[in-house]
Structure formats: C-alpha cells, structure tokens
Design a protein around this motif. Structure first.
Motif, PDB file in Angstrom:
ATOM      1  N   PRO A   1      -7.256   5.104   6.383  1.00 13.50           N
ATOM      2  CA  PRO A   1      -7.428   5.286   4.938  1.00 13.50           C
ATOM      3  C   PRO A   1      -8.738   5.991   4.574  1.00 13.50           C
ATOM      4  O   PRO A   1      -8.850   6.607   3.530  1.00 13.50           O
TER       5      PRO A   1
ATOM      6  N   TYR B   1       0.641   1.053   9.765  1.00 16.20           N
ATOM      7  CA  TYR B   1       1.343   0.203   8.807  1.00 16.20           C
ATOM      8  C   TYR B   1       2.790  -0.047   9.220  1.00 16.20           C
ATOM      9  O   TYR B   1       3.364   0.680  10.017  1.00 16.20           O
TER      10      TYR B   1
ATOM     11  N   CYS C   1       0.847  -1.196   0.000  1.00 16.25           N
ATOM     12  CA  CYS C   1       0.000   0.000   0.000  1.00 16.25           C
ATOM     13  C   CYS C   1       0.880   1.242   0.000  1.00 16.25           C
ATOM     14  O   CYS C   1       2.064   1.167   0.305  1.00 16.25           O
ATOM     15  N   GLU C   2       0.245   2.372  -0.323  1.00 14.55           N
ATOM     16  CA  GLU C   2       0.951   3.656  -0.245  1.00 14.55           C
ATOM     17  C   GLU C   2       0.956   4.130   1.196  1.00 14.55           C
ATOM     18  O   GLU C   2      -0.101   4.159   1.833  1.00 14.55           O
TER      19      GLU C   2
ATOM     20  N   TRP D   1       2.902  -2.200   4.596  1.00 12.54           N
ATOM     21  CA  TRP D   1       1.911  -3.238   4.878  1.00 12.54           C
ATOM     22  C   TRP D   1       1.029  -2.765   6.018  1.00 12.54           C
ATOM     23  O   TRP D   1       1.527  -2.405   7.076  1.00 12.54           O
ATOM     24  N   GLN D   2      -0.288  -2.770   5.803  1.00 13.74           N
ATOM     25  CA  GLN D   2      -1.218  -2.292   6.833  1.00 13.74           C
ATOM     26  C   GLN D   2      -1.295  -3.266   8.005  1.00 13.74           C
ATOM     27  O   GLN D   2      -1.114  -4.476   7.840  1.00 13.74           O
TER      28      GLN D   2
ATOM     29  N   THR E   1       6.702   1.477  -0.102  1.00 13.48           N
ATOM     30  CA  THR E   1       5.410   0.819   0.106  1.00 13.48           C
ATOM     31  C   THR E   1       5.334   0.368   1.559  1.00 13.48           C
ATOM     32  O   THR E   1       6.348   0.340   2.252  1.00 13.48           O
TER      33      THR E   1
END
Length: 193
Positions: free
Chosen positions: A187, A167, A114-115, A148-149, A146
C-alpha cells in the motif's frame, strides 16, 4: 491414506495413475484471523449495523490449515512466482543462524474491507485457496470488489503484525477466493511507483 496391492505391471500403472490424479500442486498455509470480526453484510450487500456481531464465539473460519493451489506454467511445467511470503522475523546481520520457523507459514488476515490494488507492469502472484470455512465465509459476503489484507506476524522491524504483503479476495464470479501476493508493504510502495 490408501494402500495398493500391486501384482502386475498393468496394476502398477493403474495405481500410479490413480495417485497422480490425487496429488495437488500447492503449499499449505495456516490462515488466522487478526483483529475484530467484519461488519455484517445485509441482503442488499451493504453493511448492516442492526445485525449483532458475535465476537465471543470462535468461528471455524477464524483459523484454517489449508492449501493454496500453485499452478505450474503450462509451457515449462514449473511453478512461477514473483514475490515470497515474508518470514516471521526481521533479519539480523549479527546472528550466525536463522531462527527456526514453522513448516507452514502462519498468515494473518484482517477483516477490514480494503480496495484491491494492482498497477500495470508490476507483477503479482495469484493463488486459489482450497475450499474451507474461510473461503465459504468470504464468498457468502458477496463482495468481490473488496479485499482483506494479509500479514505475517513479526515480519516488520517495529511492528508486531508487520506490514501487508497481499490480500484475500473473492473472484468476480464468486466461485473461489484468491490470495494475491504483492511486494511487502505494497500500500505504500504502489502509490510511489
């Protein structure tokens, strides 16, 4: 463990100094993988679909019981945080007591790239993870842009996994991995703000 046999005031001071150096300021967290493995990354840093994904064998990075370093404020010596790690239950006003919980939070991470999101004037908390198979795996992927949540199971009212509250992200220099803690369901919240 370690034992000290103290016979003099001077030895006591040396032993205390030795103990103080070994104490790390932090919180222990159980990190557990949720969902499928990430797509393998090739030598050029791009997703390599030709490399097989071995999802049947349990990897050491799937589950880590590790410390996040909580650095104290240099001026006051007191650690400061803005956002909590969510509880693993949805509050119920009719319940007379809180449900029992584990001493160390269980934080699940999703391996979907994810961003990383941050906005001006909205604080976030950033904690460095103690080196582990998980940090090594993330750093070896060489993707500092990048993230990871992370989730806490049962923290949402209608969802088993709950909503993301932050994240995991490799530092830009690829020297460590940080846990960013944001407002719950960030988000959705950040674009509204």
């Amino acid at each position: 463990g370690r034992s000290y046999c103290v016979r003099t005031q001077r030895m006591l001071n040396q032993c205390l100094e030795s103990l103080v150096q070994k104490v790390q300021s932090g919180v222990v967290i159980n990190f557990e993988k949720s969902g499928p493995d990430p797509a393998p990354i090739g030598e050029d840093g791009l997703v390599d679909s030709s490399r097989p994904i071995n999802s049947f064998a349990s990897q050491p990075w799937y589950s880590c019981h590790k410390l996040i370093y909580v650095r104290p404020n240099p001026k006051t010596g007191v650690p400061v945080g803005h956002w909590p790690i969510p509880e693993s239950f949805w509050p119920d006003q009719n319940s007379p007591t809180l449900p029992p919980r584990t001493a160390h939070p269980v934080v699940r991470f999703s391996c979907v790239d994810c961003e990383p999101m941050v906005i001006d004037k909205l604080p976030f908390d950033k904690y460095e993870l103690e080196p582990s198979p998980l940090t090594q795996y993330i750093l070896e992927r060489k993707s500092p842009h990048t993230c990871w949540q992370v989730f806490v199971s049962s923290s949402g009212k209608y969802s088993e996994l709950g909503h993301p509250f932050g994240y995991l992200k490799a530092s830009t220099t690829l020297t460590c991995v940080n846990l960013f803690v944001m407002p719950y369901n960030y988000p959705v919240l950040l674009p509204l703000l």
